[in-house]
Design an enzyme around this catalytic site. Structure first.
Site: not given
Lengths: 293, 293
Positions: B102, B245, B177
């Site tokens: 990701t 993150k 995502k």
């Protein structure tokens, strides 16, 4: 009507879209229905099917074993129950009251106490499931009050819902409904922001839903309201103005408990902006408009 | 291995908990595997099963038809792909790169362009489904890149996931995502606030879930993580530090697009408070601690 149940004298006050459906189920089940609504014409259909019209809430209380209320705002609940000539003014000892309005937990506790003083029982029993749940008798009914009152009311509530759960003492039905609305409030913000991002990034939102609709983001808001957001269908399943009422009750109760809920506060600020734009009669999923303005 | 598929020389870089499971599926499917990881011991099990150890990412690129990366942060992705002696430095023309980390959509676009210049193809293909999805080969894989590259990679990705969807050109896998994480961010705030309210109001949260877990509030976060929150089980399904993150990437991209996401910003502020308390290795559902402090 099942053999184990007797036909009752049931009062029903508040014949909006949901109330009319709910009252209709009770009539269909063979109970005698006494109805009141601020706007009389909304009772016409039920009266044509055999319900008895009453001129005031107090008149309903005077002839009913169980009185169900499904009105608008906490102020309406307070007026109907505690106002002069209202339900508790006119109730006979032994009458059971069931307030199915989404209203204040604190008010539910006050009504329960006032009912007890009059020798009556009361339950707070707000619902989720919306117009369609009411129409199909598939509501989730969250009940606060004592076990004996719950046991008495449960067969009647069964005509209107599929999930009927006693949560605890007076006010806990309303508190449980607030939990439901608190979860929804931030969830619809997340769904809206995810889809707003998808559009701004040039993705195909339908294709995005194919990827994310089955995992950790999945749920009613994404999987049922998401497609409506994508199609620009902002017709109300649940009106923003009613959602704002609920968020205000929840924030008021949380403040009384000394509990800060920043996600809920944010959701209310966003929906207040929607109302300020005159969009309070849109469905909650119309929040996307705020992100695309 | 199905008759329609040929055994390939596959490189795999990044052998954390998820990467090890994913690489293991490729090995089990009969492909030849060339592996690299910063900490070599994490490759021991795969090497014992027949994988070939490489000393650098560049060495992996030199011997592979397809290179899959599953590393930590965007800075790691940038280093592995674009650094001196990295993947694109050493790649032969015609090699395919698939970054399943990701990472940043913008970086994915830069890598795609650099790969094109080298005569290589690249896909961004982040996943959702976590450790368990990786272990059971049931990941949802969100892919960005061109159709021909997708068609080449898809049989290989099929060994790791059940939902494999091409979302569009380079970067769209990462953008998708981000949509997933944006929806989750506010949803977990809502679930946490609803359950924090339930506890503060003196409700039984398990009973509350019985009432609200089947309706408009329902979803993975409430129905799967809710019971863990109630039981005080804060073990990571997904680490707060990794979630932070992702939220940072999403907010950065949204800012570049001129899109304000107040719900996402709030979720990041709350999780930053968790990290400031040293709770970044808890699971995301530990957010409750902030409301009960």
């Amino acid at each position: 009507m099942e053999a184990s149940q007797q036909a009752r004298q049931i009062g029903f006050i508040g014949l909006g879209i949901m109330g009319r459906s709910m009252a209709g189920h009770l009539l269909a089940a063979g109970h005698t229905l006494h109805v009141y609504n601020r706007t009389r014409t909304k009772a016409d259909d039920l009266v044509a099917r055999g319900a008895h019209w009453c001129e005031t809430p107090g008149d309903v209380a005077a002839v009913s074993d169980i009185v169900i209320t499904m009105v608008g705002y906490p102020a309406d609940v307070e007026q109907v129950y505690l106002g002069a000539g209202g339900l508790l003014d006119r109730a006979r000892s032994g009458t059971m009251f069931v307030d199915m309005t989404t209203s204040s937990p604190s008010l539910a506790v006050r009504i329960a106490e006032a009912a007890r003083v009059k020798g009556c029982a009361s339950l707070d029993a707000p619902v989720s499931g919306g117009d369609i749940g009411a129409r199909d008798a598939k509501l989730s009914i969250m009940v606060g009050g004592d076990q004996a009152a719950f046991d008495t009311a449960e067969p009647v509530l069964r005509h209107m819902g599929t999930s009927i759960v006693l949560q605890g003492g007076p006010g806990t039905g309303q508190h449980t409904k607030m939990c439901n609305q608190i979860v929804i409030a931030s969830t619809i913000v997340g769904v809206t922001e995810g889809l707003a991002y998808a559009r701004r990034a040039g993705l195909h939102p339908e294709t995005v839903l194919k990827s994310i609709g089955g995992g950790a983001a999945s749920g009613f808001q994404l999987n049922v309201l998401g497609p409506r957001i994508i199609q620009g269908d902002f017709a109300p399943g649940f009106f923003i103005e009613h959602f704002l009422k609920d968020l205000g009750i929840a924030l008021g109760e949380a403040a009384q408990m000394g509990l800060e809920l920043p996600g809920l506060s944010l959701a209310r600020r966003l929906y207040e902006q929607m109302a300020a734009r005159g969009l309070e009669r849109d469905g909650t999923q119309a929040l996307l408009k705020l992100y695309e303005a």
